[in-house]
Scaffold this active site. Sequence first.
Site, mmCIF file in Angstrom:
data_model
loop_
_atom_site.group_PDB
_atom_site.id
_atom_site.type_symbol
_atom_site.label_atom_id
_atom_site.label_comp_id
_atom_site.label_asym_id
_atom_site.label_seq_id
_atom_site.Cartn_x
_atom_site.Cartn_y
_atom_site.Cartn_z
ATOM 1 N N LYS A 158 0.795 -1.414 -0.078
ATOM 2 C CA LYS A 158 0.089 -0.027 0.101
ATOM 3 C C LYS A 158 0.773 1.365 0.038
ATOM 4 C CE LYS A 158 -3.940 -1.892 2.631
ATOM 5 N NZ LYS A 158 -4.719 -2.223 3.638
ATOM 6 N N GLY A 165 -8.542 2.721 -1.171
ATOM 7 C CA GLY A 165 -8.223 1.996 -1.994
ATOM 8 C C GLY A 165 -7.252 2.218 -3.315
ATOM 9 N N GLU A 275 -11.788 3.391 10.297
ATOM 10 C CA GLU A 275 -12.153 2.509 9.556
ATOM 11 C C GLU A 275 -11.465 1.355 9.934
ATOM 12 O OE1 GLU A 275 -11.884 4.562 5.372
ATOM 13 O OE2 GLU A 275 -11.329 2.435 5.266
ATOM 14 N N ARG A 292 -12.897 13.917 8.496
ATOM 15 C CA ARG A 292 -13.904 14.673 7.848
ATOM 16 C C ARG A 292 -15.164 14.110 8.275
ATOM 17 N NH1 ARG A 292 -12.512 10.844 3.980
ATOM 18 N NH2 ARG A 292 -14.302 9.713 3.285
ATOM 19 N N VAL A 295 -19.754 11.223 3.764
ATOM 20 C CA VAL A 295 -21.109 10.930 3.207
ATOM 21 C C VAL A 295 -22.418 10.165 4.049
ATOM 22 C CG1 VAL A 295 -22.260 10.110 1.152
ATOM 23 C CG2 VAL A 295 -19.868 10.909 0.852
HETATM 24 C C1 MV4 Z 1 -7.012 -4.345 3.143
HETATM 25 C C2 MV4 Z 1 -7.635 -5.577 2.567
HETATM 26 C C3 MV4 Z 1 -7.211 -6.774 2.676
HETATM 27 N N1 MV4 Z 1 -6.126 -7.019 3.418
HETATM 28 N N2 MV4 Z 1 -5.903 -4.624 3.648
HETATM 29 C C4 MV4 Z 1 -9.382 -0.950 0.434
HETATM 30 C C5 MV4 Z 1 -9.583 0.329 0.954
HETATM 31 C C6 MV4 Z 1 -8.722 0.769 1.919
HETATM 32 N N3 MV4 Z 1 -9.327 1.539 3.014
HETATM 33 C C7 MV4 Z 1 -8.372 -0.540 2.527
HETATM 34 N N4 MV4 Z 1 -8.593 -1.736 1.553
HETATM 35 C C8 MV4 Z 1 -8.314 -2.959 1.712
HETATM 36 N N5 MV4 Z 1 -7.253 -3.190 2.804
HETATM 37 C C9 MV4 Z 1 -5.409 -5.749 4.009
HETATM 38 N N6 MV4 Z 1 -4.339 -5.823 4.694
HETATM 39 C C10 MV4 Z 1 -8.815 -5.278 1.566
HETATM 40 C C11 MV4 Z 1 -9.167 -3.812 1.321
HETATM 41 C C12 MV4 Z 1 -10.238 -3.798 0.390
HETATM 42 C C13 MV4 Z 1 -11.630 -3.180 0.770
HETATM 43 C C14 MV4 Z 1 -11.474 -2.623 2.126
HETATM 44 C C15 MV4 Z 1 -12.717 -2.063 2.566
HETATM 45 C C16 MV4 Z 1 -13.705 -2.058 1.796
HETATM 46 C C17 MV4 Z 1 -13.721 -2.569 0.472
HETATM 47 C C18 MV4 Z 1 -12.585 -3.261 0.073
HETATM 48 C C19 MV4 Z 1 -12.452 -3.659 -1.375
HETATM 49 C C20 MV4 Z 1 -11.275 -4.377 -1.661
HETATM 50 C C21 MV4 Z 1 -10.191 -4.292 -0.689
#
Ligand code: MV4
Length: 490
Positions: A158, A165, A275, A292, A295
Amino acid sequence: MFNKVLIANRGEIALRVIRACRELGLSTVAVYSEADREAVHVRFADEDVCIGPASAAQSYLDFKRIIAAAEVTNAGAIHPGYGFLAENADFAEVCESCGITFIGPKPHQIRQMGDKAVAKEVMKKAGVPVVPGSDGIVSGFEEARELAEAVGYPVMLKAVAGGGGKGMRACYDEAELERNFHIASTEAAKAFSNPDLYLEKMIVNPHHVEIQLIGDSFGNYFHFGERDCSIQRRHQKLIEETPSPLVTPELRQRMGEAAIKGAKMVDYLGVGTVEFLVDKDLNFYFMEMNTRIQVEHPITEEAYEVDLLQDQLRVALGEKLTYRQEDLTPKWHSIECRINAEDVEADFRPAPGRIEAIHIPGGPGVRVDKAVYAGYFIPPYYDSMIAKLIVKARTRNSAIIKMRRCLEEFIVEGVPTTVPIHKEIFQNEDFVAGKYHTAFLEENFRSGKTESGSKKKSITFKRATEAAASDASPDQGKVEEPVGADPKSE
Ligand code: MV4
């Protein structure tokens, strides 16, 4: 202290802020671009200033024009809404140096939470559970390889400056990690002017559950439970609900306490959202903190019978919060559908244009936050959300029934909207049963070619079983306790 607020935003959130200001006796200044002359937020503000051409870069994102508008109208505070400058630490700093209150956390708090690796370190120090992975940034592929070996594949790379995302890559083995490491850091350098990456073990099929909190300038912190935002597509949320079908009262308390511990660690001021990813065994892990108003804040307002916008303004005015945490329990089940002007059949392509006619649902337990009207032209320059349809009822099942009824009543002529896909989701048996995670939409959609053989993607949604689909009332034959009535559900 301030008595006039400039709203550095547009659309429904600008109107939402104006309403809260009026109720608190604060006067308001709307700013607008040339594309927004006919916008509702301009009509309902006490004063308004045109700040530039349609392009956001020359209007809603331009520090100088917004600060100048605040100075000529003598506004003592700026509310950024969501999007645009809401999480821009530099902008918050400029406001401060101009003697204008930025309605949000302090610049250093925005900056800390904006760097995702720093945010994670801060939370870890505070004792908030985080996903196993690197401590801060990974220096190169070799370090990434060793870490991945230690936590086990699959892993995620990341971008520290990413979020929501953006700048994220899944790696299922060492070869993929090596390929992705270089791609991801090059991309991050281009997209965010920062090539730094961190690494995490991948949580498979997680739920997205976020905690709403608020802190005042006296060190008081409260949380308002969770919102389940797992129904999303390419990181764009479609539906949010509270309480989450996944979260028990005990888990809610633990997640709420963890979120507050994190917020206290940075002396957080104002409304914020922490989150988490929640796995199938109900382990939760910190993901990001949003500094913030979001929505989806209305579902929390409806379920908890609070006014988060008023509270946000009050703490910015230096007022003390007088809640008792033990009173903050969900009184209702609330669900929100985001209604976007998009062509779902064409890969959710934004569909700006004129709204020829519109009918907005109503009745008890129905709230629609919007800033559109019949004859309104949706400009192509900004996001495609035109309304938020929010319902509340005593049980999840009755909220689903109410939402179905409201979706039938939600009529828009002139532009396509996301109403049809919401109708389908509210008939899906897994959704109705509360069984869904972040891959729900991808798993339930089939895309392919249309009969004409065009490249247009046709999307069909897996229907609920005949029985469930024809049953207009999921309440029938199923007894569910009202929210809050069963001590176990608190
Ligand atoms: C992740 C994950 C799986 N494992 N991290 C996507 C948005 C960001 N806020 C974090 N995200 C993710 N991080 C780890 N270590 C999967 C996601 C993710 C996801 C998270 C929240 C809502 C929708 C998502 C859709 C795909 C992947």
